[in-house]
Design a protein around this motif. Structure first.
Motif, PDB file in Angstrom:
ATOM      1  N   ALA A  58      67.291 119.937  85.082  1.00  0.00           N
ATOM      2  CA  ALA A  58      66.507 118.741  84.807  1.00  0.00           C
ATOM      3  C   ALA A  58      65.023 119.013  84.980  1.00  0.00           C
ATOM      4  O   ALA A  58      64.200 118.508  84.219  1.00  0.00           O
ATOM      5  CB  ALA A  58      66.934 117.614  85.721  1.00  0.00           C
TER       6      ALA A  58
ATOM      7  N   HIS B 108      71.148 107.713  84.743  1.00  0.00           N
ATOM      8  CA  HIS B 108      70.969 107.877  86.185  1.00  0.00           C
ATOM      9  C   HIS B 108      69.485 107.940  86.476  1.00  0.00           C
ATOM     10  O   HIS B 108      68.663 107.869  85.566  1.00  0.00           O
ATOM     11  CB  HIS B 108      71.720 109.116  86.686  1.00  0.00           C
ATOM     12  CG  HIS B 108      71.230 110.400  86.086  1.00  0.00           C
ATOM     13  ND1 HIS B 108      71.647 110.843  84.855  1.00  0.00           N
ATOM     14  CD2 HIS B 108      70.343 111.323  86.544  1.00  0.00           C
ATOM     15  CE1 HIS B 108      71.051 112.000  84.572  1.00  0.00           C
ATOM     16  NE2 HIS B 108      70.237 112.318  85.580  1.00  0.00           N
TER      17      HIS B 108
ATOM     18  N   HIS C 199      65.983 109.588  88.075  1.00  0.00           N
ATOM     19  CA  HIS C 199      65.204 110.725  88.545  1.00  0.00           C
ATOM     20  C   HIS C 199      64.115 110.204  89.462  1.00  0.00           C
ATOM     21  O   HIS C 199      63.363 109.310  89.088  1.00  0.00           O
ATOM     22  CB  HIS C 199      64.554 111.469  87.367  1.00  0.00           C
ATOM     23  CG  HIS C 199      65.509 112.315  86.588  1.00  0.00           C
ATOM     24  ND1 HIS C 199      65.094 113.119  85.550  1.00  0.00           N
ATOM     25  CD2 HIS C 199      66.843 112.498  86.704  1.00  0.00           C
ATOM     26  CE1 HIS C 199      66.147 113.774  85.057  1.00  0.00           C
ATOM     27  NE2 HIS C 199      67.227 113.402  85.723  1.00  0.00           N
TER      28      HIS C 199
ATOM     29  N   MET D  21      67.850 113.735  91.721  1.00  0.00           N
ATOM     30  CA  MET D  21      68.541 112.947  90.715  1.00  0.00           C
ATOM     31  C   MET D  21      69.618 112.202  91.464  1.00  0.00           C
ATOM     32  O   MET D  21      70.320 112.786  92.288  1.00  0.00           O
ATOM     33  CB  MET D  21      69.171 113.847  89.672  1.00  0.00           C
ATOM     34  CG  MET D  21      68.147 114.588  88.883  1.00  0.00           C
ATOM     35  SD  MET D  21      68.873 115.275  87.420  1.00  0.00           S
ATOM     36  CE  MET D  21      69.867 116.545  88.116  1.00  0.00           C
TER      37      MET D  21
ATOM     38  N   VAL E 239      67.057 107.763  83.222  1.00  0.00           N
ATOM     39  CA  VAL E 239      67.232 108.703  82.117  1.00  0.00           C
ATOM     40  C   VAL E 239      68.665 108.639  81.616  1.00  0.00           C
ATOM     41  O   VAL E 239      69.567 108.161  82.299  1.00  0.00           O
ATOM     42  CB  VAL E 239      66.895 110.150  82.546  1.00  0.00           C
ATOM     43  CG1 VAL E 239      65.431 110.262  82.937  1.00  0.00           C
ATOM     44  CG2 VAL E 239      67.808 110.611  83.671  1.00  0.00           C
TER      45      VAL E 239
ATOM     46  N   HIS F  49      70.009 113.775  80.998  1.00  0.00           N
ATOM     47  CA  HIS F  49      68.820 113.976  81.833  1.00  0.00           C
ATOM     48  C   HIS F  49      67.504 113.747  81.090  1.00  0.00           C
ATOM     49  O   HIS F  49      66.435 113.863  81.684  1.00  0.00           O
ATOM     50  CB  HIS F  49      68.774 115.379  82.469  1.00  0.00           C
ATOM     51  CG  HIS F  49      69.985 115.742  83.259  1.00  0.00           C
ATOM     52  ND1 HIS F  49      70.252 115.194  84.499  1.00  0.00           N
ATOM     53  CD2 HIS F  49      70.995 116.585  82.985  1.00  0.00           C
ATOM     54  CE1 HIS F  49      71.394 115.708  84.948  1.00  0.00           C
ATOM     55  NE2 HIS F  49      71.865 116.548  84.046  1.00  0.00           N
TER      56      HIS F  49
HETATM   57 CU   LIG Z   1      69.150 113.982  85.615  1.00  0.00          CU
END
Ligand SMILES: [Cu+2]
Length: 149
Positions: free
Chosen positions: A13, A93, A95, A105, A128, A132
């Motif tokens: 990521a 998810h 960041h 993350m 994101v 990712h």
């Molecule tokens: Cu990520």
């Protein structure tokens, strides 16, 4: 409940973030005469339905000690494991980016930020997609806070 965000994924990521940053700076170099028949892999990111804000720390907050409780409000979307390549507008998810470094993350909307050095910090949290990469427009919130000893 297994921990799915591995160290390897974190490094990936970070690389994606770095690539994205440089791509933003150098866009527009492609020839207008090039055919649109070539499929684009990284273009055309979907928009997200997510609404994201940082609850704590508040912008301008002074934190005492070396830790701060991060609390995020996420509406209009749900958090899924970052293992899928299927991009859905309302799934992704978080960041956590502290001082322009990817800090973690996470699939959680709360997190204890630790080992904070005294001084000013800029915290950003981005929702994101499962791969990712950011949505377009980006779903990102920021708060500046200060750590006082
Ligand atoms: Cu990520």
């Amino acid at each position: 409940m297994s921990r799915r965000f591995t160290r390897g994924a974190l490094v990936t990521a970070a690389a994606v973030l770095a690539l994205g940053a440089s791509a933003c700076g150098g866009a527009g170099a492609s020839s207008p005469s090039s055919s649109s028949a070539t499929p684009t892999i990284s273009g055309d990111r979907p928009a997200s339905t997510a609404k994201l804000s940082i609850v704590t720390p508040t912008n301008g907050q002074i934190v005492h000690g070396t830790t701060a409780q991060l609390k995020v409000s996420l509406k209009g979307a749900k958090i899924v494991p970052a293992t899928s390549a299927t991009i859905v507008p309302d799934e992704g998810h978080l960041h956590v980016i502290l001082d322009d470094q990817l800090s973690s993350m996470t699939g959680s909307t709360t997190q204890l930020l630790s080992n904070l050095a005294p001084g000013q910090h800029l915290l950003k949290v981005e929702f994101v997609a499962a791969d990712h990469a950011p949505f377009d427009p980006r779903v990102i919130a920021a708060a500046a806070f200060e750590v006082a000893s």
